[in-house]
Design an enzyme around this catalytic site. Structure first.
Site, PDB file in Angstrom:
ATOM      1  N   ASP A   1      -7.961  -4.134  -0.989  1.00  0.00           N
ATOM      2  CA  ASP A   1      -8.473  -4.373  -2.332  1.00  0.00           C
ATOM      3  C   ASP A   1      -8.088  -5.873  -2.828  1.00  0.00           C
ATOM      4  O   ASP A   1      -9.207  -6.302  -3.343  1.00  0.00           O
ATOM      5  CB  ASP A   1      -7.757  -3.571  -3.301  1.00  0.00           C
ATOM      6  CG  ASP A   1      -7.786  -1.831  -3.049  1.00  0.00           C
ATOM      7  OD1 ASP A   1      -8.785  -1.575  -3.003  1.00  0.00           O
ATOM      8  OD2 ASP A   1      -6.762  -1.333  -3.116  1.00  0.00           O
TER       9      ASP A   1
ATOM     10  N   HIS B   1       0.897  -1.349  -0.053  1.00  0.00           N
ATOM     11  CA  HIS B   1       0.097   0.033   0.105  1.00  0.00           C
ATOM     12  C   HIS B   1       0.899   1.223  -0.007  1.00  0.00           C
ATOM     13  O   HIS B   1       1.853   1.288   0.620  1.00  0.00           O
ATOM     14  CB  HIS B   1      -0.985   0.027   1.378  1.00  0.00           C
ATOM     15  CG  HIS B   1      -2.120   1.002   1.121  1.00  0.00           C
ATOM     16  ND1 HIS B   1      -1.906   2.295   1.470  1.00  0.00           N
ATOM     17  CD2 HIS B   1      -3.254   0.803   0.586  1.00  0.00           C
ATOM     18  CE1 HIS B   1      -3.050   2.997   1.060  1.00  0.00           C
ATOM     19  NE2 HIS B   1      -3.999   2.109   0.735  1.00  0.00           N
TER      20      HIS B   1
END
Length: 433
Positions: A367, A309
């Site tokens: 995600d 991330h």
């Protein structure tokens, strides 16, 4: 108030030193206030991607990427996802505090009774091609809301701002579900006031007029949790877009449409859709080692989507919660043997055990898991980013309202480092050879 200064030395022959105030936050890094830098030095700061620049002061969300911390109004995301509901989190983000029972009941009723769309909007959908991407439809329909609800576009009136905020949160599930229904040629399903926010959305998505549809409570809870985990994430690209659009005085519907357009990008909200495309490219569990090897090769352009991330250098706290929901949903639906989902689970296992991923802290992110959940629940990949927009609407609204009420906020006008031609004279066409 500033209690210290940062000194900037300008080596331009005069060796000037300029003191800039250091402003402390409640928690997290302090910031150097450079608002007077240009006036005092004639210089700008240069920060592509704004990775070291605070664009505003905010009391809404705090992230510590190194420690894997996400707080909404001071409350850890883990506690909110486990114990709260999406509508309560909406109230918290917008109002600043958790509601009393009476306050929440009123808020829930106000949102519930704003879920219907103006009937003429149904005709607006028919102007799109049947194969239009749902995000294109979302940008168009949300942007058009100001034409249907012009009575709540005066940003200087707090009451109108509140009405517009409630309308956006309430109507976004209907807009999103209708975008899906239109794409598959099914009739629009209208909201049901007796259903919860997540239940209502699932009903509008998957019900058809010819038979009764009962919402699975496990799926409804998972959907609500997905909304909570995506509700706000500080000054990300789409939130910054909403604030920038809002700084010009644009109406709230236009600002949220701008946020949706930004979210559409594959580097932002399109990441969970990219996860499913990656899984389809890998194809089978047997090919996982091949793609893991490619992911480790610096000379290979292949990248594992859904791992790591931009902000979190530790395990994304939202991913831990999403992982739990993922396994609950797979168990409830009995689809663990579905090939693509088996493939995803193998990738998850490797990422949590392989030294390469552990050392580089390339953990599965939110995600990765949300894409698996949504596929298992029956959502097409084209709807993944739409769901992100639906959930993030409340964060955008809270940030937009905070910006409007901030007396220090000005219209956004970033500077640049110009590296083009110096001044030169125009040569008439006939003399250019």
């Amino acid at each position: 108030m500033s209690s210290s200064n940062a000194t900037i030395t300008v080596n331009d022959g005069n060796n000037r030193q300029v003191a800039m105030p250091v402003l402390p936050g409640t928690i997290g890094p302090s910031v150097v206030d450079v608002r007077k830098l240009y006036n005092e030095t004639g210089l700008f700061t240069y920060d592509p991607g704004f990775t070291s620049t605070a664009s505003c002061e905010s009391k809404i969300t705090y992230i510590d990427g190194d420690q894997g911390v996400l707080l909404h109004r001071g409350y850890p995301i883990e506690q909110l996802a486990e114990q709260s509901t999406f509508l309560e989190v909406c109230y918290l983000l917008m109002k600043g505090e958790l509601p009393s029972k009476a306050e929440f009941d009123k808020f829930q009723k106000d949102i519930t009774y704003h879920t219907m769309l103006h009937e003429q909007i149904s005709f607006f959908y028919r102007g799109f091609r049947r194969d239009a991407h749902p995000m294109a439809v979302m940008v168009g329909v949300v942007g058009a809301l100001s034409a249907f609800y012009h009575d709540s576009t005066n940003i200087d009136d707090p009451h109108q701002r509140m009405i517009a905020s409630y309308r956006l949160i309430a109507k976004m599930p209907t807009i999103a579900a209708w975008a899906y229904k239109y794409s598959v040629g099914q009739p629009f399903i209208y909201p049901q006031n007796h259903l919860s926010y997540a239940e209502n959305f699932l009903h509008m998505m998957f019900a058809v007029p010819c038979e009764a549809y009962k919402v699975n409570p496990v799926l409804a809870r998972a959907m609500d949790r997905i909304f909570i985990l995506h509700a706000d994430h500080e000054q990300n690209a789409s939130t910054s877009t909403v604030r920038l659009a809002g700084s010009s005085g644009a109406n709230p519907f236009a600002c949220i449409a701008a946020g949706i357009a930004c979210l559409w990008g594959p580097a932002h909200g399109g990441a969970n859709e990219a996860v499913l495309k990656m899984l389809e490219e890998i194809g089978s569990v047997e090919r996982v080692p091949e793609f893991i090897k490619r992911a480790k090769d610096k000379n290979d352009t292949f990248r594992l989507m859904g791992f790591g991330h931009r902000v979190y250098k530790n395990y994304d706290p939202r991913a831990k919660i999403m992982r739990q929901s993922c396994h609950e949903v797979l168990d409830a639906l009995g689809v663990r043997n579905e090939p693509l989902l088996k493939l995803a689970m193998e990738l998850e296992r490797i990422a949590l055990e392989d030294p390469y991923f552990v050392e580089k802290k390339l953990y599965p992110n939110v995600d990765f898991y949300s894409g698996i959940i949504l596929r298992a629940m029956g959502f097409p990949t084209s709807m993944f980013t739409v769901l992100f927009a639906l959930a993030r609407t409340v964060g955008w609204i809270a940030q937009w309202n905070e910006m409007i009420e901030d007396p220090a906020q000005k219209i956004g006008r970033p500077r640049q480092l110009y590296t083009g031609h110096d001044k030169r004279d125009y040569v008439p066409l006939a003399k250019r050879g």
